[in-house]
Write a protein that holds these residues in place. Structure first.
Motif, PDB file in Angstrom:
ATOM      1  N   GLY A 193       0.784  -1.227   0.000  1.00 20.88           N
ATOM      2  CA  GLY A 193       0.000   0.000   0.000  1.00 20.88           C
ATOM      3  C   GLY A 193       0.815   1.275   0.000  1.00 20.88           C
ATOM      4  O   GLY A 193       0.389   2.301  -0.542  1.00 20.88           O
ATOM      5  N   SER A 194       2.015   1.239   0.595  1.00 14.92           N
ATOM      6  CA  SER A 194       2.814   2.468   0.702  1.00 14.92           C
ATOM      7  C   SER A 194       4.136   2.408  -0.049  1.00 14.92           C
ATOM      8  O   SER A 194       4.797   3.428  -0.200  1.00 14.92           O
ATOM      9  CB  SER A 194       3.097   2.781   2.181  1.00 14.92           C
ATOM     10  OG  SER A 194       3.830   1.720   2.785  1.00 14.92           O
ATOM     11  N   VAL A 220       0.561  -1.336  -9.878  1.00 14.37           N
ATOM     12  CA  VAL A 220      -0.403  -0.842  -8.892  1.00 14.37           C
ATOM     13  C   VAL A 220       0.405  -0.149  -7.804  1.00 14.37           C
ATOM     14  O   VAL A 220       1.122  -0.790  -7.036  1.00 14.37           O
ATOM     15  CB  VAL A 220      -1.236  -1.997  -8.303  1.00 14.37           C
ATOM     16  CG1 VAL A 220      -2.288  -1.450  -7.351  1.00 14.37           C
ATOM     17  CG2 VAL A 220      -1.895  -2.798  -9.418  1.00 14.37           C
ATOM     18  N   THR A 221       0.308   1.165  -7.723  1.00 15.50           N
ATOM     19  CA  THR A 221       1.191   1.938  -6.856  1.00 15.50           C
ATOM     20  C   THR A 221       0.800   1.906  -5.386  1.00 15.50           C
ATOM     21  O   THR A 221       1.638   2.130  -4.517  1.00 15.50           O
ATOM     22  CB  THR A 221       1.259   3.402  -7.322  1.00 15.50           C
ATOM     23  OG1 THR A 221      -0.054   3.969  -7.296  1.00 15.50           O
ATOM     24  CG2 THR A 221       1.812   3.493  -8.737  1.00 15.50           C
ATOM     25  N   GLY A 222      -0.475   1.627  -5.077  1.00 15.82           N
ATOM     26  CA  GLY A 222      -0.907   1.534  -3.682  1.00 15.82           C
ATOM     27  C   GLY A 222      -1.648   2.760  -3.201  1.00 15.82           C
ATOM     28  O   GLY A 222      -1.336   3.887  -3.589  1.00 15.82           O
ATOM     29  N   ILE A 227       3.578   8.894  -4.418  1.00 16.37           N
ATOM     30  CA  ILE A 227       4.248   9.238  -5.672  1.00 16.37           C
ATOM     31  C   ILE A 227       3.238   9.734  -6.692  1.00 16.37           C
ATOM     32  O   ILE A 227       2.082   9.318  -6.710  1.00 16.37           O
ATOM     33  CB  ILE A 227       5.030   8.044  -6.255  1.00 16.37           C
ATOM     34  CG1 ILE A 227       4.074   6.956  -6.777  1.00 16.37           C
ATOM     35  CG2 ILE A 227       6.010   7.462  -5.259  1.00 16.37           C
ATOM     36  CD1 ILE A 227       4.761   5.910  -7.608  1.00 16.37           C
ATOM     37  N   PRO A 228       3.649  10.644  -7.582  1.00 16.14           N
ATOM     38  CA  PRO A 228       2.749  11.107  -8.634  1.00 16.14           C
ATOM     39  C   PRO A 228       2.492   9.997  -9.639  1.00 16.14           C
ATOM     40  O   PRO A 228       3.340   9.137  -9.860  1.00 16.14           O
ATOM     41  CB  PRO A 228       3.538  12.268  -9.274  1.00 16.14           C
ATOM     42  CG  PRO A 228       4.977  11.935  -9.002  1.00 16.14           C
ATOM     43  CD  PRO A 228       4.979  11.279  -7.652  1.00 16.14           C
ATOM     44  N   GLN A 235       1.132   1.395 -24.245  1.00 15.33           N
ATOM     45  CA  GLN A 235       1.238   0.154 -25.003  1.00 15.33           C
ATOM     46  C   GLN A 235       1.913  -0.939 -24.192  1.00 15.33           C
ATOM     47  O   GLN A 235       1.556  -2.114 -24.289  1.00 15.33           O
ATOM     48  CB  GLN A 235       2.023   0.391 -26.295  1.00 15.33           C
ATOM     49  CG  GLN A 235       2.126  -0.853 -27.168  1.00 15.33           C
ATOM     50  CD  GLN A 235       2.866  -0.586 -28.467  1.00 15.33           C
ATOM     51  OE1 GLN A 235       3.253   0.551 -28.739  1.00 15.33           O
ATOM     52  NE2 GLN A 235       3.051  -1.622 -29.271  1.00 15.33           N
ATOM     53  N   PHE A 236       2.902  -0.550 -23.373  1.00 14.60           N
ATOM     54  CA  PHE A 236       3.664  -1.529 -22.608  1.00 14.60           C
ATOM     55  C   PHE A 236       3.554  -1.364 -21.090  1.00 14.60           C
ATOM     56  O   PHE A 236       3.736  -2.322 -20.353  1.00 14.60           O
ATOM     57  CB  PHE A 236       5.144  -1.482 -23.008  1.00 14.60           C
ATOM     58  CG  PHE A 236       5.390  -1.739 -24.463  1.00 14.60           C
ATOM     59  CD1 PHE A 236       5.153  -2.998 -25.013  1.00 14.60           C
ATOM     60  CD2 PHE A 236       5.830  -0.731 -25.298  1.00 14.60           C
ATOM     61  CE1 PHE A 236       5.380  -3.242 -26.356  1.00 14.60           C
ATOM     62  CE2 PHE A 236       6.053  -0.970 -26.646  1.00 14.60           C
ATOM     63  CZ  PHE A 236       5.822  -2.223 -27.174  1.00 14.60           C
ATOM     64  N   VAL A 237       3.283  -0.154 -20.609  1.00 13.92           N
ATOM     65  CA  VAL A 237       3.271   0.133 -19.176  1.00 13.92           C
ATOM     66  C   VAL A 237       2.084   1.015 -18.814  1.00 13.92           C
ATOM     67  O   VAL A 237       1.786   1.976 -19.522  1.00 13.92           O
ATOM     68  CB  VAL A 237       4.576   0.836 -18.726  1.00 13.92           C
ATOM     69  CG1 VAL A 237       4.586   0.991 -17.210  1.00 13.92           C
ATOM     70  CG2 VAL A 237       5.810   0.091 -19.207  1.00 13.92           C
ATOM     71  N   SER A 238       1.417   0.692 -17.695  1.00 15.89           N
ATOM     72  CA  SER A 238       0.367   1.561 -17.168  1.00 15.89           C
ATOM     73  C   SER A 238       0.436   1.540 -15.653  1.00 15.89           C
ATOM     74  O   SER A 238       0.942   0.593 -15.051  1.00 15.89           O
ATOM     75  CB  SER A 238      -1.016   1.109 -17.648  1.00 15.89           C
ATOM     76  OG  SER A 238      -1.306  -0.196 -17.178  1.00 15.89           O
ATOM     77  N   THR A 239      -0.067   2.593 -15.016  1.00 17.74           N
ATOM     78  CA  THR A 239      -0.082   2.663 -13.556  1.00 17.74           C
ATOM     79  C   THR A 239      -1.486   2.991 -13.066  1.00 17.74           C
ATOM     80  O   THR A 239      -2.215   3.756 -13.703  1.00 17.74           O
ATOM     81  CB  THR A 239       0.889   3.725 -13.010  1.00 17.74           C
ATOM     82  OG1 THR A 239       0.455   5.029 -13.431  1.00 17.74           O
ATOM     83  CG2 THR A 239       2.306   3.483 -13.511  1.00 17.74           C
ATOM     84  N   VAL A 240      -1.861   2.388 -11.934  1.00 16.41           N
ATOM     85  CA  VAL A 240      -3.113   2.705 -11.260  1.00 16.41           C
ATOM     86  C   VAL A 240      -2.832   2.739  -9.764  1.00 16.41           C
ATOM     87  O   VAL A 240      -1.915   2.065  -9.278  1.00 16.41           O
ATOM     88  CB  VAL A 240      -4.220   1.669 -11.557  1.00 16.41           C
ATOM     89  CG1 VAL A 240      -4.634   1.716 -13.011  1.00 16.41           C
ATOM     90  CG2 VAL A 240      -3.763   0.269 -11.173  1.00 16.41           C
ATOM     91  N   ALA A 241      -3.595   3.524  -9.016  1.00 17.88           N
ATOM     92  CA  ALA A 241      -3.386   3.608  -7.569  1.00 17.88           C
ATOM     93  C   ALA A 241      -3.808   2.317  -6.886  1.00 17.88           C
ATOM     94  O   ALA A 241      -3.129   1.815  -5.983  1.00 17.88           O
ATOM     95  CB  ALA A 241      -4.155   4.792  -6.990  1.00 17.88           C
ATOM     96  N   TYR A 242      -4.946   1.765  -7.291  1.00 18.21           N
ATOM     97  CA  TYR A 242      -5.427   0.502  -6.729  1.00 18.21           C
ATOM     98  C   TYR A 242      -6.431  -0.098  -7.699  1.00 18.21           C
ATOM     99  O   TYR A 242      -6.923   0.573  -8.620  1.00 18.21           O
ATOM    100  CB  TYR A 242      -6.064   0.691  -5.349  1.00 18.21           C
ATOM    101  CG  TYR A 242      -7.317   1.529  -5.348  1.00 18.21           C
ATOM    102  CD1 TYR A 242      -8.570   0.927  -5.442  1.00 18.21           C
ATOM    103  CD2 TYR A 242      -7.261   2.909  -5.266  1.00 18.21           C
ATOM    104  CE1 TYR A 242      -9.739   1.681  -5.452  1.00 18.21           C
ATOM    105  CE2 TYR A 242      -8.413   3.688  -5.274  1.00 18.21           C
ATOM    106  CZ  TYR A 242      -9.646   3.066  -5.370  1.00 18.21           C
ATOM    107  OH  TYR A 242     -10.784   3.817  -5.395  1.00 18.21           O
ATOM    108  N   ILE A 243      -6.723  -1.373  -7.515  1.00 16.76           N
ATOM    109  CA  ILE A 243      -7.694  -2.083  -8.345  1.00 16.76           C
ATOM    110  C   ILE A 243      -8.721  -2.700  -7.411  1.00 16.76           C
ATOM    111  O   ILE A 243      -8.372  -3.475  -6.512  1.00 16.76           O
ATOM    112  CB  ILE A 243      -7.025  -3.184  -9.190  1.00 16.76           C
ATOM    113  CG1 ILE A 243      -5.946  -2.577 -10.097  1.00 16.76           C
ATOM    114  CG2 ILE A 243      -8.056  -3.930 -10.020  1.00 16.76           C
ATOM    115  CD1 ILE A 243      -5.139  -3.616 -10.855  1.00 16.76           C
TER     116      ILE A 243
END
Length: 351
Positions: A193-194, A220-222, A227-228, A235-243
């Motif tokens: 989470g952090s 999944v950044t938590g 972090i921003p 196409q190859f990389v994506s970020t989300v805070a949580y799922i």
């Protein structure tokens, strides 16, 4: 019966202790027992999240000043107050309990003795650190080489529930374990989470340098990670805070990269090949043992990993990607741990 969980979350503590307590609380709640959480207000806590899951949350006294940890294993700093003061804060808020469940690296024998004496309750201690407890049960869901001798110094000769068969996983993991689904051509990364050692940023930076990948990397950044959200190559990389349905996403992914600890048992339950990192000192011994068993690929401690570490790992995955489909986990976790724990404590309550 009334069950009170004494557990905290923060940027320092992380979210894992709260998450596994919620699993146990949900199992108890389904069997008709009233569960309450007692938490200290801390930076990055999860009191709102716990309440959103339908549980009452009692706010303990706010710390009067900030305590800076002296080193990585200075767990006393997690309370942000004196241990005796925390016990008194708890007793000021809780006047009746049949069971108290502690899941806190700053809480052990001294705190538990005070609470049991004043409330005349039963107590379950959830732990990973092989310490002295004053409890009826000690639960350690980890796989240890010395499992047979852990917690032998605990007072009151508690019943020891040790091993992944007691892993506190949500019910969905049990159902997903046996289900079939279409696999995504995806690596799922989650460092807690952090993300205290900033593994997300290292991995994202590495992916940017590696370039073309034969899979999609979802990071999944938590919830607690400040972090921003970087703009990445979708196409190859994506970020989300949580799922929200993280367990389903894990089931559908072909490979995982992430922190050691509680997440190990989720990945093993769903038979996911994994690369892990110790993001806290208490995860190191377990990670090394799992590596010795060849159950995971271990990159070492987060304080020593670099962008280059992840460049090498992504290149390894790229070159072996088509060979991963035959993986079978060497550690078996069936997802019924919470049910076993609740059964044990309810049977003890009848004695």
């Amino acid at each position: 019966m009334k069950v009170v969980f004494r557990v905290d979350a923060s940027l320092l503590i992380g979210s894992g202790h709260v998450m596994r307590c919620l699993v146990l609380a949900e199992e108890l709640n389904e069997q008709g027992h009233h569960c309450v959480f007692a938490c200290t207000p801390l930076n990055g806590d999860m009191r709102v999240f716990i309440a959103e899951q339908g549980f009452d949350v009692i706010k303990l006294a706010t710390p009067e000043y900030q305590i800076i940890p002296k080193h990585n294993t200075d767990y006393s700093a997690w309370l942000q107050k004196d241990i005796k003061q925390d016990a008194q804060d708890f007793l000021s808020a809780i006047h009746l309990a049949d069971w108290v469940i502690t899941d806190h690296y700053a809480i052990a024998e001294e705190w538990q003795t005070e609470i049991i004496t004043k409330l005349n309750c039963r107590l379950l201690a959830i732990d990973d650190l092989n310490r002295r407890h004053f409890a009826d049960f000690v639960l350690d869901q980890n796989l240890w080489l010395d499992a047979a001798t852990r917690y032998q110094t605990a007072i009151n000769k508690p019943i020891r529930l040790i091993g992944p068969e007691f892993a506190l996983l949500r019910k969905s993991f049990f159902h997903l374990r046996e289900s079939k689904c279409t696999k995504k051509n995806q690596v799922l990364a989650f460092f807690g989470g952090s993300d205290p050692t900033n593994e997300c940023m290292k991995l994202i930076a590495a992916a940017e340098k590696v370039g073309i990948l034969p899979f999609h990397l979802k990071v999944v950044t938590g919830r607690q990670n400040p972090i921003p959200r970087k703009k990445t190559n979708g196409q190859f990389v994506s970020t989300v805070a949580y799922i929200t349905d993280f367990d389903k996403e894990l089931k559908q992914s072909k490979y995982c990269i992430g922190a050691s600890g509680v997440s190990n048992w989720e990945r093993f339950c769903l038979n996911k090949p994994s690369t892990i990192v110790s993001v806290a000192e208490n995860q190191r011994e377990l990670s090394e043992y799992l590596s010795d068993l060849k159950a995971v690929r271990y990159l070492g401690c987060g304080k020593t990993t670099t962008v280059l570490t992840y460049i090498d790992e992504l290149n390894r995955l790229r070159s072996h990607w088509e060979k991963l489909s035959s993986y079978t986990s060497k550690v078996k976790v069936d997802g019924l741990g919470a049910r076993r724990v609740v059964k044990a404590i309810l049977e003890e309550a009848k004695v």
